[in-house]
Motif scaffolding. Structure first.
Motif, PDB file in Angstrom:
ATOM      1  N   THR B 563       0.816  -1.219   0.000  1.00  0.00           N
ATOM      2  CA  THR B 563       0.000   0.000   0.000  1.00  0.00           C
ATOM      3  C   THR B 563       0.847   1.265   0.000  1.00  0.00           C
ATOM      4  N   SER B 564       2.164   1.124   0.173  1.00  0.00           N
ATOM      5  CA  SER B 564       2.988   2.333   0.130  1.00  0.00           C
ATOM      6  C   SER B 564       2.888   2.999  -1.238  1.00  0.00           C
ATOM      7  N   ILE B 565       2.760   2.208  -2.284  1.00  0.00           N
ATOM      8  CA  ILE B 565       2.682   2.779  -3.634  1.00  0.00           C
ATOM      9  C   ILE B 565       1.450   3.672  -3.797  1.00  0.00           C
ATOM     10  N   GLY B 570      -0.926   8.946  -4.326  1.00  0.00           N
ATOM     11  CA  GLY B 570      -2.107   9.725  -3.945  1.00  0.00           C
ATOM     12  C   GLY B 570      -1.832  11.221  -3.919  1.00  0.00           C
ATOM     13  N   ILE B 571      -0.563  11.579  -3.869  1.00  0.00           N
ATOM     14  CA  ILE B 571      -0.225  13.003  -3.869  1.00  0.00           C
ATOM     15  C   ILE B 571      -0.698  13.658  -5.165  1.00  0.00           C
ATOM     16  N   LEU B 578      -6.955   5.039  -4.135  1.00  0.00           N
ATOM     17  CA  LEU B 578      -7.870   3.894  -4.113  1.00  0.00           C
ATOM     18  C   LEU B 578      -7.711   3.044  -5.373  1.00  0.00           C
ATOM     19  N   ILE B 579      -7.571   3.729  -6.502  1.00  0.00           N
ATOM     20  CA  ILE B 579      -7.466   3.012  -7.766  1.00  0.00           C
ATOM     21  C   ILE B 579      -6.199   2.147  -7.787  1.00  0.00           C
ATOM     22  N   LEU B 580      -5.106   2.731  -7.303  1.00  0.00           N
ATOM     23  CA  LEU B 580      -3.849   2.001  -7.311  1.00  0.00           C
ATOM     24  C   LEU B 580      -3.809   0.933  -6.225  1.00  0.00           C
ATOM     25  N   LEU B 581      -4.637   1.145  -5.209  1.00  0.00           N
ATOM     26  CA  LEU B 581      -4.670   0.150  -4.146  1.00  0.00           C
ATOM     27  C   LEU B 581      -5.070  -1.207  -4.730  1.00  0.00           C
ATOM     28  N   GLN B 582      -6.045  -1.156  -5.604  1.00  0.00           N
ATOM     29  CA  GLN B 582      -6.488  -2.371  -6.282  1.00  0.00           C
ATOM     30  C   GLN B 582      -5.336  -3.018  -7.040  1.00  0.00           C
TER      31      GLN B 582
END
Ligand SMILES: Nc1nc2c(ncn2[C@@H]2O[C@H](COP(=O)(O)OP(=O)(O)OP(=O)(O)O)[C@@H](O)[C@H]2O)c(=O)[nH]1
Ligand SMILES: [Mg+2]
Lengths: 100, 657
Positions: B563-565, B570-571, B578-582
């Motif tokens: 989740t660090s990515i 998110g900045i 959220l999108i990248l979390l997936q």
């Protein structure tokens, strides 16, 4: 705070102080005539420019909770004044039967 | 053939309809709503009318040519210094007296004005009719009645503007004269200004300078100080002002304002015909309930909570529907792509570009659009100033006053305009204080995360609790910032506009223009972010980042290291988190549902607070300077991680026992 307000009132002594109370003493629906306003130069001028000049009639539309803001009607416009501002506006209350 | 270019400014009190007229004339989308102080920067647009090219300038609303807050200075400088060819003085027909006060000042400035008597429909509703001919006679300038929201009268107004600029119609503006004592002094001072300061008289008219000096206008007297004879004139002005004050027992600006208002009142009385006695309308009843000193508060909470609930329900529904459609589509496109592209390129395009676009559309858009509609409704109805009234007391506790609650509410939409909207605050200090708390309000992008993650997988109550927690945080931090930046808070002085039925057209326009911004600005950023991350992960580079962040992310926050990515990206745009979390979880062979409730809450909490997105940081730099912007950013990051870690530990305790 209180000391400062008293000093400001004293400065405006030449005015006729009979029957004059702070706007905060009025209740919802009461009407009054503006006597004068006190406070910093900027505040006094701002209030005058929003229509709160000596002699004009105002009506308290509502008071906020506790020391909340005041909504008043002046020159056909509704104006919200914070409690601190309202306490610097001095008025002569009009009796309900004589307001016309 | 295009004749010369004309410059025309729209000026007048706040909330009279200037921006509606501007939008009508230029086809642009200036922010419109029912509270005073929306336009805070001047906006320009071009219009072709008959064979004229006209530059139209929309100005912030002002009540007088003496200035208070930042946005008012913009207007005064434009009107007094830049001197447009014609000023369209927009006047609210339902509050003529107060509006004429400003008109009289424009006449004193000898500015070329025509009066746009707007909102005649609303005045009629109040039982008032204005005799246009008589008003025009009294002021000596053309008066055109309009109803800006329906566009009626706008063409007549333009023709009048052209008639005035071409000299076809002559202005014989009313000469504003004061009572005997004041007038004598104005004239004496005017004469002195004229003799001693010819340089100034080439820019301003001498009488206006004299009036302003008698009123002790700091800006004008500051200008004179630089001139050789300025001191003499100032000294004389001071003497005259003191005499006036002695006679009337009031400060000179009050004396002058009284006299001007006297004239405004006489004119207004003369031209206003009361056709029907005022009666209690539905709007007034609504006003009484929603501004009620006790009932008002549960109503405020209910409005805000139901706003999120509605967005949640609507958003989930739309999101599910769109996902269903796009899943099929993606599958098909991927098939087509792989038939002619090498594997790695297919991967980049489908995982990066396609997933980015689809995620933007299916995850973000469904929550954002209903949100914009509801926000536009709130803005247009006139509820915001009422909320400001109710919150005045509480806002004083954080060194602000009720008006600051308006940008705060707008912050739920987007932090950028909300930050700029803080210009309605009167002092520099309050502007920053307000901006500082506004940034902490979860904007629509953060709402996408809160509702799309916590709301959807943990439950709506948990999501609402996050919002509530955020508000508490705003007040605690605001209080600390207030203590750190001491100063006497200014009191609230704000016009309370009447409730109005929101115009469907306005709402649609506003929702569309904000959605358009999302599609044109946010979506490309989302796609770029998603492509970058895909490239990074294909190159294996991402593992280093994840490893480096593990102690903080896993050790302290208790989140999966991947989740660090999303947190870093998110900045760019908060939706990206959220999108990248997936994506990020997918690469570890996980799905979002594999996260525990606590992890989801912690993740949302951190994204809610940790850093304003780059657009917001840029706005902060512009509005408050880079020092304050940097400090705010650092405070927010530190706070997010501290609170995130604490929340993880606390929630773990609570959920186990
Ligand atoms: N009934 C009625 N409403 C109007 C009319 N013109 C404007 N309004 C409403 O008045 C409100 C204020 O309009 P704006 O154009 O945003 O006002 P503004 O003068 O630009 O205000 P600031 O930028 O805050 O100074 C909006 O809610 C409009 O829908 C009109 O002719 N009739
Ligand atoms: Mg505007």
């Amino acid at each position: 705070m209180r000391g400062r307000r008293r000093r400001l009132r004293k400065k405006s002594n030449p005015r006729n102080l009979e029957n004059v109370v702070s706007l905060t003493c009025l209740c919802d629906g009461e009407m009054a005539v503006i006597a004068y306003t006190v406070g910093g130069f900027g505040l006094v001028r701002r209030l005058a420019e929003m229509g709160l000049t000596p002699g004009v009639k105002v009506k308290v539309i509502r008071k906020g909770l506790l020391h909340g803001p005041f909504e008043i009607e002046v020159r056909g416009v509704a104006l919200a004044l914070g409690y601190g501002v309202a306490s610097r506006v001095f008025v002569r209350p009009l009796r309900a039967d004589s307001d016309g | 053939m295009v004749k010369g270019q004309l410059r025309i400014a729209l000026a007048g009190n706040a909330n009279v309809g200037k921006s509606v007229i501007f939008n009508q004339l230029t086809g642009l989308n200036q922010i419109v709503g029912n509270w005073p102080g929306k336009t805070v920067e001047r906006a320009e647009g071009t219009l072709f009318f008959e064979d004229h090219k006209i530059r139209i300038i929309d100005l912030p609303g002002i009540y007088s040519l003496s200035t208070f807050s930042m946005e008012e200075i913009v207007s005064r400088d434009y009107v007094a210094v830049e001197k447009p060819d014609v000023i369209i003085n927009v006047v609210d027909a339902s509050a003529l007296e107060r509006n004429l006060y400003f008109t009289l000042q424009l006449l004193e400035l000898e500015a070329p004005i025509i009066v746009d008597l707007n909102q005649v429909d609303f005045a009629a509703k109040k039982g008032l009719r204005i005799d246009v001919e008589k008003l025009s006679e009294a002021l000596g300038v053309p008066v055109v009645p309009t109803v800006a929201i329906s566009g009626s009268g706008i063409n007549e107004m333009l023709s009048t503007v052209i008639a005035v600029t071409s000299g076809e119609k002559k202005l014989e503006p009313l000469k504003v004269r004061y009572g005997k004592e004041t007038e004598e002094r104005v004239e004496a001072l005017e004469k002195l200004v004229y003799e001693k300061l010819p340089q100034i008289c080439s820019v301003y008219n001498a009488r206006w300078i004299a009036v302003k000096l008698l009123e002790r206008d700091l800006d004008v007297s500051g200008k004179l100080k630089n001139f050789e004879n300025g001191k003499d004139v100032l000294g004389y002005a001071e003497k005259l002002a003191a005499e006036l004050e002695k006679i009337h027992g009031e400060p000179s600006p009050v004396v002058m304002a009284s006299e001007r208002y006297g004239l405004a009142n006489r004119i207004a009385m003369e031209v206003t015909i009361v056709e029907a006695p005022p009666r209690i309308s539905l709007e007034q009843k609504l006003d009484a309930v929603t501004t009620h000193k006790i009932l008002g508060y549960p109503i405020l909470v209910a409005i805000v909570a139901s706003m999120f609930a509605l967005i949640f329900v609507g958003g989930n529904f739309l999101s599910a529907g769109l996902e269903f459609v796009f899943e099929k589509l993606i599958f098909y496109v991927e098939g087509v792509l792989s038939s002619f592209l090498p594997d790695i390129a297919t991967e980049l395009v489908s995982k990066g570009v396609l997933d980015g676009v689809v995620a933007g559309i299916t995850i973000a858009l469904p929550y954002i659009v209903p949100f914009y509609i509801i926000l536009a409704l709130l803005e247009d109805s006139g509820y915001l100033p009422r909320a400001a009234f109710l919150m005045d007391n509480l806002m004083h506790k954080i060194g602000l006053h009720g008006k600051a609650f308006i940008p705060l509410m707008l912050g739920y939409g987007c932090s950028v305009p909300a930050c700029i909207g803080c210009r309605i605050m009167e002092t520099e200090r309050e502007r920053f204080l307000a901006g500082f708390v506004v940034i902490l309000i979860p904007c629509a992008a953060r709402t996408v995360i809160i509702l799309g993650l916590v709301g959807r997988f943990v439950g709506l109550p948990a999501a609402l609790a996050l919002y509530a927690f955020d508000l508490v945080l705003v007040f605690v931090l605001g209080r600390i910032a207030f203590k750190a930046l001491p100063g006497e808070p200014v009191g609230l002085i704000m016009e309370m506009p009447a409730y109005k039925k929101p115009s469907i057209r306005n709402i649609m326009m506003k929702t569309w223009s904000r959605t358009k911004d999302f599609i044109y600005i946010a979506l490309p950023i989302i796609v770029a972010g998603s492509v970058t991350i895909e490239a990074l992960s294909l190159s294996g580079f991402i593992n280093y980042v994840v490893e480096a962040a593990t102690p903080l992310i896993s050790g302290w926050l208790g989140l999966p290291a991947a989740t660090s990515i999303p947190l870093i990206f998110g900045i760019l745009r908060k939706e990206l988190a959220l999108i990248l979390l997936q994506n990020a979880l997918g690469q570890q062979g996980m799905v979002i549902q594999d996260l525990t409730s606590i992890q989801m809450i912690v993740f949302s909490l951190v994204t809610m607070i940790y850093i304003p997105c780059i657009a917001t940081i840029a706005t902060c730099v512009r509005e408050f300077g880079w020092r304050k912007a940097l400090a705010t950013t650092i405070v927010d990051i530190a706070l997010a991680f501290i609170l995130g870690g604490l929340a993880y530990r606390l929630l773990s305790l609570v959920m186990i026992t």
